[in-house]
Design a protein around this motif. Structure first.
Motif, PDB file in Angstrom:
ATOM      1  N   MET A 140       0.839  -1.193   0.000  1.00 14.90           N
ATOM      2  CA  MET A 140       0.000   0.000   0.000  1.00 14.90           C
ATOM      3  C   MET A 140       0.875   1.244   0.000  1.00 14.90           C
ATOM      4  O   MET A 140       1.910   1.291   0.655  1.00 14.90           O
ATOM      5  CB  MET A 140      -0.910   0.009   1.237  1.00 14.90           C
ATOM      6  N   SER A 141       0.477   2.259  -0.771  1.00 14.25           N
ATOM      7  CA  SER A 141       1.224   3.508  -0.800  1.00 14.25           C
ATOM      8  C   SER A 141       0.282   4.675  -0.564  1.00 14.25           C
ATOM      9  O   SER A 141      -0.938   4.551  -0.652  1.00 14.25           O
ATOM     10  CB  SER A 141       1.953   3.677  -2.135  1.00 14.25           C
ATOM     11  N   ARG A 154      11.217   1.868   4.747  1.00 14.02           N
ATOM     12  CA  ARG A 154      11.854   0.726   5.410  1.00 14.02           C
ATOM     13  C   ARG A 154      11.213   0.420   6.771  1.00 14.02           C
ATOM     14  O   ARG A 154      11.907   0.088   7.739  1.00 14.02           O
ATOM     15  CB  ARG A 154      13.368   0.948   5.558  1.00 14.02           C
ATOM     16  N   ASN A 155       9.916   0.576   6.847  1.00 15.20           N
ATOM     17  CA  ASN A 155       9.160   0.293   8.078  1.00 15.20           C
ATOM     18  C   ASN A 155       9.638   1.150   9.246  1.00 15.20           C
ATOM     19  O   ASN A 155       9.559   0.743  10.403  1.00 15.20           O
ATOM     20  CB  ASN A 155       9.259  -1.192   8.442  1.00 15.20           C
ATOM     21  N   ASP A 156      10.101   2.355   8.952  1.00 14.92           N
ATOM     22  CA  ASP A 156      10.640   3.261   9.972  1.00 14.92           C
ATOM     23  C   ASP A 156       9.804   4.536   9.986  1.00 14.92           C
ATOM     24  O   ASP A 156       9.730   5.262   9.000  1.00 14.92           O
ATOM     25  CB  ASP A 156      12.100   3.589   9.655  1.00 14.92           C
ATOM     26  N   HIS A 157       9.197   4.807  11.129  1.00 15.99           N
ATOM     27  CA  HIS A 157       8.310   5.962  11.268  1.00 15.99           C
ATOM     28  C   HIS A 157       8.997   7.272  10.926  1.00 15.99           C
ATOM     29  O   HIS A 157       8.421   8.138  10.261  1.00 15.99           O
ATOM     30  CB  HIS A 157       7.741   6.009  12.690  1.00 15.99           C
ATOM     31  N   ARG A 158      10.251   7.443  11.344  1.00 13.40           N
ATOM     32  CA  ARG A 158      10.924   8.714  11.109  1.00 13.40           C
ATOM     33  C   ARG A 158      11.264   8.916   9.632  1.00 13.40           C
ATOM     34  O   ARG A 158      11.306  10.061   9.157  1.00 13.40           O
ATOM     35  CB  ARG A 158      12.168   8.842  11.983  1.00 13.40           C
ATOM     36  N   MET A 159      11.481   7.850   8.910  1.00 11.31           N
ATOM     37  CA  MET A 159      11.706   7.989   7.472  1.00 11.31           C
ATOM     38  C   MET A 159      10.401   8.379   6.765  1.00 11.31           C
ATOM     39  O   MET A 159      10.414   9.134   5.785  1.00 11.31           O
ATOM     40  CB  MET A 159      12.269   6.698   6.889  1.00 11.31           C
ATOM     41  N   ALA A 160       9.263   7.891   7.259  1.00  4.68           N
ATOM     42  CA  ALA A 160       7.976   8.299   6.682  1.00  4.68           C
ATOM     43  C   ALA A 160       7.710   9.775   6.964  1.00  4.68           C
ATOM     44  O   ALA A 160       7.230  10.512   6.087  1.00  4.68           O
ATOM     45  CB  ALA A 160       6.857   7.430   7.236  1.00  4.68           C
ATOM     46  N   ARG A 171       7.252  19.811  -1.530  1.00  7.27           N
ATOM     47  CA  ARG A 171       7.671  20.473  -2.762  1.00  7.27           C
ATOM     48  C   ARG A 171       7.749  19.529  -3.948  1.00  7.27           C
ATOM     49  O   ARG A 171       7.570  19.944  -5.089  1.00  7.27           O
ATOM     50  CB  ARG A 171       9.041  21.136  -2.558  1.00  7.27           C
ATOM     51  N   CYS A 172       7.961  18.246  -3.660  1.00  5.81           N
ATOM     52  CA  CYS A 172       8.248  17.312  -4.747  1.00  5.81           C
ATOM     53  C   CYS A 172       7.145  16.299  -4.991  1.00  5.81           C
ATOM     54  O   CYS A 172       7.238  15.508  -5.937  1.00  5.81           O
ATOM     55  CB  CYS A 172       9.555  16.560  -4.458  1.00  5.81           C
ATOM     56  N   GLY A 173       6.112  16.268  -4.161  1.00  8.97           N
ATOM     57  CA  GLY A 173       5.075  15.263  -4.323  1.00  8.97           C
ATOM     58  C   GLY A 173       5.649  13.863  -4.208  1.00  8.97           C
ATOM     59  O   GLY A 173       6.658  13.634  -3.561  1.00  8.97           O
ATOM     60  N   GLY A 174       5.003  12.899  -4.864  1.00  8.22           N
ATOM     61  CA  GLY A 174       5.469  11.517  -4.843  1.00  8.22           C
ATOM     62  C   GLY A 174       4.572  10.632  -4.003  1.00  8.22           C
ATOM     63  O   GLY A 174       3.515  11.053  -3.517  1.00  8.22           O
ATOM     64  N   GLU A 175       5.010   9.399  -3.832  1.00  5.46           N
ATOM     65  CA  GLU A 175       4.270   8.435  -3.025  1.00  5.46           C
ATOM     66  C   GLU A 175       5.210   7.798  -2.014  1.00  5.46           C
ATOM     67  O   GLU A 175       6.411   7.667  -2.249  1.00  5.46           O
ATOM     68  CB  GLU A 175       3.675   7.326  -3.901  1.00  5.46           C
ATOM     69  N   VAL A 176       4.652   7.377  -0.886  1.00  8.76           N
ATOM     70  CA  VAL A 176       5.424   6.678   0.133  1.00  8.76           C
ATOM     71  C   VAL A 176       4.768   5.318   0.384  1.00  8.76           C
ATOM     72  O   VAL A 176       3.544   5.227   0.530  1.00  8.76           O
ATOM     73  CB  VAL A 176       5.525   7.505   1.434  1.00  8.76           C
ATOM     74  N   LEU A 177       5.586   4.292   0.393  1.00  8.08           N
ATOM     75  CA  LEU A 177       5.104   2.946   0.690  1.00  8.08           C
ATOM     76  C   LEU A 177       4.884   2.792   2.195  1.00  8.08           C
ATOM     77  O   LEU A 177       5.488   3.497   3.004  1.00  8.08           O
ATOM     78  CB  LEU A 177       6.124   1.907   0.217  1.00  8.08           C
ATOM     79  N   ASP A 178       4.039   1.842   2.551  1.00  5.79           N
ATOM     80  CA  ASP A 178       3.839   1.472   3.951  1.00  5.79           C
ATOM     81  C   ASP A 178       3.644   2.691   4.852  1.00  5.79           C
ATOM     82  O   ASP A 178       4.363   2.876   5.844  1.00  5.79           O
ATOM     83  CB  ASP A 178       5.036   0.644   4.434  1.00  5.79           C
ATOM     84  N   PRO A 179       2.674   3.565   4.547  1.00  2.00           N
ATOM     85  CA  PRO A 179       2.508   4.772   5.363  1.00  2.00           C
ATOM     86  C   PRO A 179       2.123   4.479   6.803  1.00  2.00           C
ATOM     87  O   PRO A 179       2.332   5.314   7.679  1.00  2.00           O
ATOM     88  CB  PRO A 179       1.391   5.530   4.633  1.00  2.00           C
ATOM     89  N   HIS A 180       1.597   3.280   7.077  1.00  3.84           N
ATOM     90  CA  HIS A 180       1.131   2.968   8.423  1.00  3.84           C
ATOM     91  C   HIS A 180       2.268   2.709   9.400  1.00  3.84           C
ATOM     92  O   HIS A 180       2.010   2.529  10.601  1.00  3.84           O
ATOM     93  CB  HIS A 180       0.187   1.765   8.390  1.00  3.84           C
ATOM     94  N   CYS A 181       3.516   2.714   8.943  1.00  2.75           N
ATOM     95  CA  CYS A 181       4.633   2.528   9.875  1.00  2.75           C
ATOM     96  C   CYS A 181       4.724   3.681  10.877  1.00  2.75           C
ATOM     97  O   CYS A 181       5.393   3.551  11.908  1.00  2.75           O
ATOM     98  CB  CYS A 181       5.951   2.356   9.127  1.00  2.75           C
TER      99      CYS A 181
END
Length: 423
Positions: free
Chosen positions: A1-2, A380-386, A395-405
């Motif tokens: 999920m992203s 990488r399943n890391d909250h701080r990276m999300a 500024r750049c938009g995009g998608e993030v995987l595994d947002p529920h981390c």
């Protein structure tokens, strides 16, 4: 999920972001929970962080036979008894829960304790904490799913230990919290410590529970037998606030956050000074309300030894800064929930910049052009990276995987983030 990250370019520069109420602090909450567990009597908290890491701590305390009640935002813990585990304790991926509990269980538990959790939890360093506990008679028997901890046959009256704290200050904190529960307290010594600001935070909370600990360079004196139960309101989380403060810096808008304590010993409070050095403006509009206004006007040059958890969010911010940046003191990041140093460099590149890791402790960043279409970012399943990816997405938009981390420390982060933007 992203999850798609909304770009902020449609919002007027200089306008105000919607106010943000930050959650409680994981670092404070888990310290307060263990202090309540070892202090004889009944403690009550309001404002504690409701997230995975603090839930594992509360469930572990209940699984050790303590009375833990939760009602209408108030937690009550009846402490002072000896812990005894009737079943395995699941600790998820919570390093603070494991490292804070270990000394207490190694010296005070009645019988063996089975500890289990996510595989990464037991991959992170434990040896420097286990060494003094094993010297006191405890045994650690790891296996593929966790470990058995067999406590020492007799708890010492007092601790006097030299500890290798180069990899984590949590080793010292866990020992200090347990020393305060011993009749004679203890003295801890070290030559070098990672993230020393967390020792000041622990000292602050020991004192709030009646233990007048004295912290000096390389030495910590912890009186014994002084802990008392408390009825407290816990402060908001400076770590959780960091991404929102970075959002004001990126967008050039002003933001108000509460509740935050300007005298809090949390190391991540340094985020305000870092952003002010980059040209942002900050002021307190109330006793617990901070206003910060952007934009960031220059690149960042900062040593994060005292606050390495700010590294990922600041890496995202430097990728969007007006000039090159250098973040130092990041040597503990590879040992976190993921290799945050490598992941932060990857995030910078995902945001169109260039990133160079120097000597395993420094991240040098050169901003680049706005990136085009690209694969989703993997936190990488890391909250701080999300959290950091959310800043970059402004500024750049995009998608993030595994947002529920983000549930590890800030379960409703995305709702609060969209609310800040008025989405």
């Amino acid at each position: 999920m992203s999850l798609s990250l909304p770009e902020d370019t449609s919002l007027p520069r200089g306008a105000a972001l919607h106010p943000v109420r930050v959650p409680g602090s994981k670092s404070v909450t888990n310290r307060a929970l263990l202090l309540a567990a070892v202090a004889p009597g009944r403690s009550r908290f309001r404002g504690g962080l409701e997230a995975e890491d603090t839930r594992w701590m509360r469930r572990a305390l209940a699984g050790l036979g303590l009375e833990v009640q939760e009602e209408e935002g108030t937690w009550t813990i009846a402490g002072g008894g000896r812990p005894r585990a009737a079943a395995p304790l699941w600790l998820g991926a919570s390093g603070t829960t494991l490292r804070f509990l270990l000394p207490w269980l190694a010296l005070k538990a009645e019988g063996p304790v089975r500890l289990e959790g996510d595989p990464r939890l037991f991959e992170r360093p434990l040896g420097p904490l286990l060494a003094p506990l094993e010297a006191l008679g405890a045994t650690w028997e790891p296996d593929a799913k966790g470990a058995w901890l067999r406590p020492a046959a007799r708890a010492p009256e007092r601790l006097d230990l030299a500890v290798d704290a180069r990899l984590s200050s949590q080793f010292l904190t866990g020992l200090a919290l347990t020393a305060a529960a011993l009749p004679g307290g203890g003295t801890l010594h070290w030559a070098e410590v990672a993230s020393p600001s967390y020792l000041a935070l622990t000292t602050q909370w020991l004192r709030r529970f009646g233990c007048e600990a004295r912290l000096e360079p390389g030495r910590w004196d912890i009186p014994g037998g002084a802990l008392a139960p408390r009825d407290l309101d816990l402060p908001g989380d400076w770590s959780g606030a960091a991404a929102f403060l970075a959002a004001a810096a990126v967008t050039g808008r002003s933001l108000r956050l509460a509740p935050l304590d300007p005298e809090d010993a949390q190391g991540d409070r340094t985020m305000v000074a870092i952003l002010e050095a980059g040209g942002c403006r900050a002021r307190w509009t109330g006793t617990q309300e901070l206003e910060l206004a952007g934009p960031l006007q220059r690149g960042l040059d900062w040593d994060l030894t005292d606050c390495p958890d700010l590294g990922p969010v600041l890496a995202a911010l430097t990728a969007l800064a007006p000039g090159p940046s250098e973040l130092r003191g990041l040597h503990t990041l590879p040992l976190k929930e993921c290799d945050r140093l490598d992941a932060s460099a990857e995030l910078v590149r995902w945001l169109g910049g260039s990133a160079e890791v120097i000597g395993g402790h420094t991240l040098r960043v050169q901003p680049g052009p706005r990136p085009g279409p690209r694969p989703p970012f993997n936190p990488r399943n890391d909250h701080r990276m999300a959290f950091a990816a959310a800043v970059g997405g402004l500024r750049c938009g995009g998608e993030v995987l595994d947002p529920h981390c983000v549930a590890k420390t800030f379960p409703d982060f995305w709702d609060v983030w969209r609310g800040m933007l008025g989405c």
